[in-house]
Scaffold this active site. Structure first.
Site, short mmCIF file in Angstrom:
data_model
loop_
_atom_site.label_atom_id
_atom_site.label_comp_id
_atom_site.label_asym_id
_atom_site.label_seq_id
_atom_site.Cartn_x
_atom_site.Cartn_y
_atom_site.Cartn_z
N HIS A 192 -0.71 0.72 15.79
CA HIS A 192 0.38 1.71 15.80
C HIS A 192 1.32 1.51 14.61
CE1 HIS A 192 -0.56 2.92 20.01
NE2 HIS A 192 -0.89 1.64 20.12
N GLU A 336 -6.58 6.88 -3.97
CA GLU A 336 -6.11 8.27 -3.94
C GLU A 336 -7.22 9.24 -4.31
OE1 GLU A 336 -1.50 7.11 -5.10
OE2 GLU A 336 -2.79 8.08 -6.58
#
Length: 472
Positions: A192, A336
């Site tokens: 999380h 990226e």
């Protein structure tokens, strides 16, 4: 000829064709009709057409439907197309007739003209005595409705087999090597986006390697869907009109000899031409591969974030300056790049799905969105293969672990308290975590201060490596 053009004819009349062009009137008409993307059908599809037309000529020769002289010229010409020697003579736009008829005729015309040149007859000789005709000979026993989808299968299968699977295998090997090299290094885990219990860096990268391994398996499943359902032999609507009943099997045999891949004639030709479910399924596997690669690339860029004010458990190779205004900045550009590839592949999956959709692409006895489908499909294969190779070469080969930073973050983590829960209870452990956070102390410091456990027992419980091997 005049003004650099020659006049050729098709069934709709005369067309001006550039005098040096290997194609004819049908191709010129398509170029005139479809100035849409100004991007031709992918070269790998054209090369697949070359392989297919050579296989068809060999099959027709074996079946007595084509004389040896014409067959030899067609095969030689088609093999030149397959090798990419004449890519400049295939100008038809991707966004053309949905059956790919224009590209099929482009192939027929180029191969016929090449064959006629080899026979000493020159360009535009299709009506001459003993000449090779684009329809009657190169396209004998075929229709655009079965050749274009067959070329799709050939192109996609060859590229998955020759490029994508090897790239994914290589990615898996590189990640496995990192997992082995870094197996003794412990870092804090995160769930999380919050601190969790420790995990070895080798375990993390072993998980990434498993994702790459499963991705190669998925690519293999995509390949299987493309090998097993070749439409050739169905001709116009899947009934096989105007072709020999043994034609498709012989074409598949020739394709196997040329590529080493086990292509199989479709078990049901109406399905193979009316629907493109096998392509939709195969690209679904490509989308799953993209999702796996997104996880690997994104985790690594986040673990390398920093270097001063973030996680920085990994040091990514510096490949280029990261900013035109911030001196010394280095960005995770390879990650990226991979993430952008993923975006494109997921988008391509939507295009492939819509192109296969009933009422959009698949209409009655023919799919009529095949060019855009194969364009999207081949782009996905190319991008996934290239991005995987670049990820190994430009990132993984130079990736390093910052061991000191890993130790620092483990010591600071409040979730080290998890190993105390079986010893002092869940609620006591939760209280310790909250107090440690409020006081700015580590779990170890607070437990020693409060004498929660004898020092030796506490040290054993908080030893990070043992927490990653609970059953050792």
């Amino acid at each position: 000829m005049s003004d650099g053009y020659r006049i050729e004819k098709d069934t709709m009349g005369e067309m001006r064709v550039p005098e040096s062009a290997l194609y004819g009137a049908s191709t010129a008409r398509a170029v005139d009709n479809f100035p849409i993307a100004h991007e031709p059908v992918p070269a790998v599809v054209i090369h697949a057409f070359g392989r297919l037309k050579a296989a068809c000529a060999e099959a027709n020769l074996a079946l007595g439907k084509l004389d040896e002289r014409r067959a030899a010229a067609i095969v030689e010409a088609a093999n030149e197309v397959a090798s990419g020697e004449h890519d400049d003579h295939f100008p038809v736009d991707v966004y053309q007739t949905g059956s790919g008829t224009s590209t099929n005729m482009n192939a027929n015309e180029v191969i016929a003209n090449l064959a006629n040149q080899k026979l000493g007859l020159g360009l535009g000789a299709k009506g001459a005595e003993d000449a090779v005709h684009p329809n009657d000979h190169v396209n004998d026993g075929q229709s655009s409705n079965d050749t274009f989808p067959t070329a799709m299968h050939i192109a996609a299968a060859c590229e998955i087999h020759g490029s994508l699977i090897p790239a994914l295998d290589r990615l898996c090997e590189a990640l496995d090597a990192k997992a082995e090299a870094w197996d003794a290094i412990v870092k804090i885990g995160r769930t999380h986006l919050m601190d969790a219990t420790p995990i070895r860096v080798g375990q993390v990268f072993g998980g990434y390697a498993a994702q790459a391994r499963f991705s190669a398996t998925r690519a293999g499943r995509a390949l299987a869907r493309l090998l097993e359902n070749l439409p050739i032999g169905g001709t116009a609507v899947g009934t096989g009109i105007n072709t020999h009943p043994e034609f498709a099997a012989k074409v598949c045999d020739s394709l196997h000899a040329a590529t080493g891949l086990d292509f199989e004639e479709a078990a049901n030709h109406p399905e193979a031409q009316a629907a493109k479910d096998s392509f939709v399924e195969a690209h679904g596997e490509l989308k799953a591969i993209a999702v796996a690669l997104s996880k690997i690339a994104n985790d690594i860029r986040l673990l390398g974030s920093g270097p001063r004010c973030s996680i920085f458990e990994l040091t990514l190779p510096a490949t280029q300056p990261g900013s035109s205004i911030m001196p010394g900045k280095v960005n995770p550009v390879i990650c990226e790049s991979m993430m952008q590839v993923v975006c494109r592949v997921v988008g391509n999956d939507s295009a492939v799905t819509m192109a296969g959709m009933g009422g959009v692409g698949s209409l009655f006895e023919l799919n009529v969105a095949m060019p855009v489908m194969i364009d999207a499909f081949m782009e996905s294969v190319k991008l996934l293969a290239n991005a995987s190779n670049v990820f190994v070469d430009k990132l993984l080969d130079g990736l390093e672990v910052n061991e000191e930073r890993c130790r620092e973050l483990i010591d600071q983590s409040l979730m080290m308290v998890t190993s105390l829960a079986p010893l002092v209870g869940y609620e006591k452990s939760a209280a310790l975590a909250k107090e440690a956070f409020a006081s700015g102390k580590t779990i170890r410091e607070l437990c020693l201060e409060q004498k929660v456990l004898p020092p030796e027992e506490l040290e054993a419980a908080l030893e990070p490596t043992s927490m990653t091997r609970p059953h050792a």
